[in-house]
Write a protein that holds these residues in place. Structure first.
Motif, PDB file in Angstrom:
ATOM      1  N   ALA A 175      34.292   4.842  -8.719  1.00 49.64           N
ATOM      2  CA  ALA A 175      34.097   4.799 -10.169  1.00 49.64           C
ATOM      3  C   ALA A 175      32.759   5.435 -10.494  1.00 49.64           C
ATOM      4  N   SER A 176      32.698   6.095 -11.639  1.00 51.39           N
ATOM      5  CA  SER A 176      31.418   6.655 -12.067  1.00 51.39           C
ATOM      6  C   SER A 176      31.233   6.456 -13.560  1.00 51.39           C
ATOM      7  N   ASP A 177      31.947   5.491 -14.108  1.00 52.17           N
ATOM      8  CA  ASP A 177      31.865   5.187 -15.530  1.00 52.17           C
ATOM      9  C   ASP A 177      31.010   3.945 -15.701  1.00 52.17           C
ATOM     10  N   ARG A 178      31.140   3.261 -16.799  1.00 57.97           N
ATOM     11  CA  ARG A 178      30.406   2.018 -17.021  1.00 57.97           C
ATOM     12  C   ARG A 178      30.894   0.960 -16.038  1.00 57.97           C
ATOM     13  N   LEU A 179      29.988   0.131 -15.564  1.00 54.91           N
ATOM     14  CA  LEU A 179      30.301  -0.884 -14.568  1.00 54.91           C
ATOM     15  C   LEU A 179      31.142  -1.989 -15.193  1.00 54.91           C
ATOM     16  N   LEU A 180      32.395  -2.061 -14.785  1.00 56.63           N
ATOM     17  CA  LEU A 180      33.300  -3.127 -15.233  1.00 56.63           C
ATOM     18  C   LEU A 180      33.921  -3.724 -13.980  1.00 56.63           C
ATOM     19  N   GLU A 181      33.319  -4.765 -13.442  1.00 58.80           N
ATOM     20  CA  GLU A 181      33.750  -5.348 -12.179  1.00 58.80           C
ATOM     21  C   GLU A 181      35.207  -5.789 -12.190  1.00 58.80           C
ATOM     22  N   MET A 182      35.718  -6.186 -13.342  1.00 52.56           N
ATOM     23  CA  MET A 182      37.071  -6.702 -13.392  1.00 52.56           C
ATOM     24  C   MET A 182      38.115  -5.619 -13.135  1.00 52.56           C
ATOM     25  N   GLN A 183      37.755  -4.352 -13.229  1.00 52.89           N
ATOM     26  CA  GLN A 183      38.698  -3.273 -12.979  1.00 52.89           C
ATOM     27  C   GLN A 183      38.737  -2.869 -11.506  1.00 52.89           C
ATOM     28  N   LEU A 184      37.824  -3.361 -10.702  1.00 50.55           N
ATOM     29  CA  LEU A 184      37.793  -3.028  -9.291  1.00 50.55           C
ATOM     30  C   LEU A 184      38.642  -4.013  -8.506  1.00 50.55           C
ATOM     31  N   PRO A 185      39.396  -3.533  -7.510  1.00 52.61           N
ATOM     32  CA  PRO A 185      40.144  -4.468  -6.663  1.00 52.61           C
ATOM     33  C   PRO A 185      39.187  -5.272  -5.781  1.00 52.61           C
ATOM     34  N   ARG A 186      39.707  -6.334  -5.168  1.00 55.06           N
ATOM     35  CA  ARG A 186      38.890  -7.163  -4.287  1.00 55.06           C
ATOM     36  C   ARG A 186      38.246  -6.314  -3.205  1.00 55.06           C
ATOM     37  N   GLY A 187      37.008  -6.635  -2.877  1.00 54.37           N
ATOM     38  CA  GLY A 187      36.328  -5.927  -1.805  1.00 54.37           C
ATOM     39  C   GLY A 187      34.830  -5.919  -1.996  1.00 54.37           C
ATOM     40  N   ILE A 188      34.169  -5.172  -1.147  1.00 48.68           N
ATOM     41  CA  ILE A 188      32.721  -5.036  -1.200  1.00 48.68           C
ATOM     42  C   ILE A 188      32.404  -3.605  -1.588  1.00 48.68           C
ATOM     43  N   TYR A 189      31.482  -3.439  -2.527  1.00 43.45           N
ATOM     44  CA  TYR A 189      31.154  -2.124  -3.062  1.00 43.45           C
ATOM     45  C   TYR A 189      29.647  -1.929  -3.103  1.00 43.45           C
ATOM     46  N   VAL A 190      29.230  -0.675  -3.116  1.00 44.48           N
ATOM     47  CA  VAL A 190      27.840  -0.310  -3.316  1.00 44.48           C
ATOM     48  C   VAL A 190      27.745   0.280  -4.716  1.00 44.48           C
ATOM     49  N   VAL A 191      26.831  -0.268  -5.524  1.00 40.98           N
ATOM     50  CA  VAL A 191      26.675   0.173  -6.915  1.00 40.98           C
ATOM     51  C   VAL A 191      25.306   0.809  -7.059  1.00 40.98           C
ATOM     52  N   LYS A 192      25.289   2.055  -7.514  1.00 41.89           N
ATOM     53  CA  LYS A 192      24.042   2.796  -7.705  1.00 41.89           C
ATOM     54  C   LYS A 192      23.805   2.956  -9.200  1.00 41.89           C
ATOM     55  N   THR A 193      22.668   2.439  -9.679  1.00 40.24           N
ATOM     56  CA  THR A 193      22.294   2.543 -11.083  1.00 40.24           C
ATOM     57  C   THR A 193      20.897   3.144 -11.166  1.00 40.24           C
ATOM     58  N   MET A 194      20.424   3.333 -12.391  1.00 38.40           N
ATOM     59  CA  MET A 194      19.067   3.829 -12.597  1.00 38.40           C
ATOM     60  C   MET A 194      18.036   2.817 -12.091  1.00 38.40           C
ATOM     61  N   LYS A 195      18.397   1.548 -12.043  1.00 41.70           N
ATOM     62  CA  LYS A 195      17.467   0.496 -11.625  1.00 41.70           C
ATOM     63  C   LYS A 195      17.467   0.285 -10.109  1.00 41.70           C
ATOM     64  N   GLY A 196      18.415   0.882  -9.383  1.00 44.70           N
ATOM     65  CA  GLY A 196      18.450   0.720  -7.930  1.00 44.70           C
ATOM     66  C   GLY A 196      19.868   0.674  -7.396  1.00 44.70           C
ATOM     67  N   THR A 197      19.982   0.384  -6.131  1.00 45.00           N
ATOM     68  CA  THR A 197      21.268   0.323  -5.439  1.00 45.00           C
ATOM     69  C   THR A 197      21.467  -1.077  -4.913  1.00 45.00           C
ATOM     70  N   LYS A 198      22.654  -1.637  -5.127  1.00 48.77           N
ATOM     71  CA  LYS A 198      22.974  -2.998  -4.687  1.00 48.77           C
ATOM     72  C   LYS A 198      24.372  -3.027  -4.096  1.00 48.77           C
ATOM     73  N   LYS A 199      24.642  -4.071  -3.327  1.00 46.95           N
ATOM     74  CA  LYS A 199      25.999  -4.342  -2.856  1.00 46.95           C
ATOM     75  C   LYS A 199      26.571  -5.436  -3.743  1.00 46.95           C
ATOM     76  N   ILE A 200      27.857  -5.317  -4.067  1.00 42.95           N
ATOM     77  CA  ILE A 200      28.525  -6.386  -4.814  1.00 42.95           C
ATOM     78  C   ILE A 200      29.804  -6.771  -4.086  1.00 42.95           C
ATOM     79  N   SER A 201      30.245  -7.972  -4.309  1.00 41.21           N
ATOM     80  CA  SER A 201      31.482  -8.474  -3.725  1.00 41.21           C
ATOM     81  C   SER A 201      32.391  -8.901  -4.865  1.00 41.21           C
ATOM     82  N   ILE A 202      33.581  -8.328  -4.907  1.00 40.62           N
ATOM     83  CA  ILE A 202      34.595  -8.699  -5.891  1.00 40.62           C
ATOM     84  C   ILE A 202      35.620  -9.579  -5.196  1.00 40.62           C
TER      85      ILE A 202
END
Length: 135
Positions: free
Chosen positions: A107-134
Protein backbone atom coordinates in the motif's frame (compact mmCIF):
# COMPACT_ATOMS: atom_id res chain seq x y z
CA UNK A 1 15.48 -33.68 10.14
CA UNK A 2 18.91 -34.65 8.84
CA UNK A 3 19.02 -31.53 6.66
CA UNK A 4 18.19 -29.34 9.66
CA UNK A 5 20.99 -30.92 11.72
CA UNK A 6 23.52 -30.39 8.92
CA UNK A 7 22.41 -26.77 8.56
CA UNK A 8 22.68 -26.19 12.31
CA UNK A 9 26.13 -27.77 12.42
CA UNK A 10 27.28 -25.47 9.61
CA UNK A 11 25.89 -22.41 11.38
CA UNK A 12 27.47 -23.45 14.67
CA UNK A 13 30.84 -23.98 12.98
CA UNK A 14 30.71 -20.51 11.44
CA UNK A 15 29.68 -18.73 14.66
CA UNK A 16 33.27 -18.14 15.73
CA UNK A 17 34.18 -16.48 12.42
CA UNK A 18 31.03 -14.36 12.26
CA UNK A 19 30.70 -13.30 15.89
CA UNK A 20 33.17 -10.42 15.61
CA UNK A 21 31.23 -8.79 12.77
CA UNK A 22 27.68 -9.50 13.93
CA UNK A 23 26.92 -9.73 17.66
CA UNK A 24 23.44 -11.30 17.22
CA UNK A 25 21.98 -14.39 15.60
CA UNK A 26 18.42 -13.75 14.37
CA UNK A 27 15.74 -16.42 14.07
CA UNK A 28 12.88 -15.67 11.68
CA UNK A 29 9.70 -17.66 12.32
CA UNK A 30 7.23 -18.86 9.70
CA UNK A 31 4.83 -16.05 10.69
CA UNK A 32 7.52 -13.43 10.00
CA UNK A 33 8.41 -12.55 13.59
CA UNK A 34 12.10 -12.32 14.44
CA UNK A 35 13.92 -13.00 17.70
CA UNK A 36 17.62 -12.46 18.33
CA UNK A 37 20.19 -13.91 20.71
CA UNK A 38 23.68 -12.64 21.42
CA UNK A 39 26.38 -14.84 19.86
CA UNK A 40 28.86 -14.33 22.71
CA UNK A 41 29.32 -17.78 24.30
CA UNK A 42 26.34 -19.12 22.32
CA UNK A 43 25.71 -22.86 22.30
CA UNK A 44 23.11 -24.34 19.92
CA UNK A 45 21.61 -27.77 20.53
CA UNK A 46 18.82 -29.73 18.87
CA UNK A 47 16.56 -31.96 20.92
CA UNK A 48 13.06 -33.34 20.35
CA UNK A 49 12.34 -31.02 17.41
CA UNK A 50 13.52 -27.94 19.32
CA UNK A 51 16.51 -25.70 18.64
CA UNK A 52 17.83 -24.54 22.01
CA UNK A 53 20.05 -21.44 22.08
CA UNK A 54 21.94 -20.95 25.36
CA UNK A 55 24.28 -18.06 26.20
CA UNK A 56 25.18 -15.90 29.21
CA UNK A 57 21.77 -14.14 28.98
CA UNK A 58 19.77 -17.36 29.30
CA UNK A 59 18.07 -19.96 27.10
CA UNK A 60 15.60 -19.65 24.24
CA UNK A 61 13.88 -22.55 22.48
CA UNK A 62 12.54 -22.57 18.92
CA UNK A 63 10.43 -25.24 17.25
CA UNK A 64 12.35 -26.41 14.17
CA UNK A 65 9.23 -26.64 12.00
CA UNK A 66 8.39 -23.01 12.84
CA UNK A 67 11.83 -21.64 11.83
CA UNK A 68 12.07 -20.21 8.32
CA UNK A 69 15.48 -18.52 8.45
CA UNK A 70 18.53 -17.86 10.66
CA UNK A 71 20.98 -15.05 9.95
CA UNK A 72 23.55 -12.86 11.67
CA UNK A 73 22.48 -9.33 12.61
CA UNK A 74 24.21 -6.21 13.85
CA UNK A 75 21.15 -5.19 15.91
CA UNK A 76 18.98 -6.95 18.45
CA UNK A 77 15.28 -7.21 17.67
CA UNK A 78 13.36 -5.87 20.63
CA UNK A 79 9.78 -6.32 19.45
CA UNK A 80 7.05 -4.74 17.39
CA UNK A 81 6.36 -1.07 17.89
CA UNK A 82 2.89 0.20 17.13
CA UNK A 83 2.24 3.51 15.46
CA UNK A 84 0.58 6.01 17.82
CA UNK A 85 -2.81 6.85 16.31
CA UNK A 86 -4.24 8.59 19.38
CA UNK A 87 -3.74 12.10 17.94
CA UNK A 88 -6.00 14.14 15.67
CA UNK A 89 -7.45 12.80 12.40
CA UNK A 90 -4.63 14.42 10.41
CA UNK A 91 -1.98 12.65 12.51
CA UNK A 92 -3.71 9.26 12.52
CA UNK A 93 -3.98 9.14 8.74
CA UNK A 94 -0.34 9.77 7.85
CA UNK A 95 0.89 9.49 4.29
CA UNK A 96 2.61 6.12 4.41
CA UNK A 97 4.09 3.27 2.46
CA UNK A 98 3.24 -0.19 3.75
CA UNK A 99 5.49 -3.20 3.01
CA UNK A 100 5.09 -6.89 3.81
CA UNK A 101 8.00 -8.74 5.43
CA UNK A 102 9.38 -9.83 2.06
CA UNK A 103 9.82 -6.15 1.13
CA UNK A 104 6.93 -5.96 -1.33
CA UNK A 105 5.00 -2.69 -1.17
CA UNK A 106 1.37 -3.54 -0.41
CA UNK A 107 0.00 0.00 0.00
CA UNK A 108 1.17 3.53 -0.63
CA UNK A 109 -1.98 5.47 0.19
CA UNK A 110 -3.25 6.73 3.53
CA UNK A 111 -2.67 4.27 6.38
CA UNK A 112 -5.90 2.35 6.99
CA UNK A 113 -5.01 -0.73 9.03
CA UNK A 114 -8.46 -2.23 8.65
CA UNK A 115 -7.92 -2.73 4.91
CA UNK A 116 -4.79 -4.84 5.41
CA UNK A 117 -5.11 -8.61 5.87
CA UNK A 118 -3.76 -10.24 9.04
CA UNK A 119 0.01 -10.18 9.29
CA UNK A 120 3.07 -8.16 10.15
CA UNK A 121 3.95 -5.10 8.09
CA UNK A 122 6.60 -2.40 7.93
CA UNK A 123 5.14 1.11 7.71
CA UNK A 124 7.32 3.98 6.47
CA UNK A 125 6.09 7.52 7.18
CA UNK A 126 7.65 10.97 7.34
CA UNK A 127 8.04 10.45 11.11
CA UNK A 128 9.95 7.14 10.79
CA UNK A 129 9.65 3.44 10.10
CA UNK A 130 7.78 1.01 12.37
CA UNK A 131 6.54 -2.56 12.38
CA UNK A 132 2.84 -3.18 12.91
CA UNK A 133 0.86 -6.34 13.55
CA UNK A 134 -2.66 -6.73 12.18
CA UNK A 135 -4.60 -9.41 14.04
Amino acid sequence: MKKALVTLATVAASLTAQATDYPYLAFQMADGTVQTVAVAQLVLTVSNGQLVATNTEGTKSFTLTNLSKMYFSSQAVTGIEAIDTSGSADESQLQAEVFDLSGKRVASDRLLEMQLPRGIYVVKTMKGTKKISIK
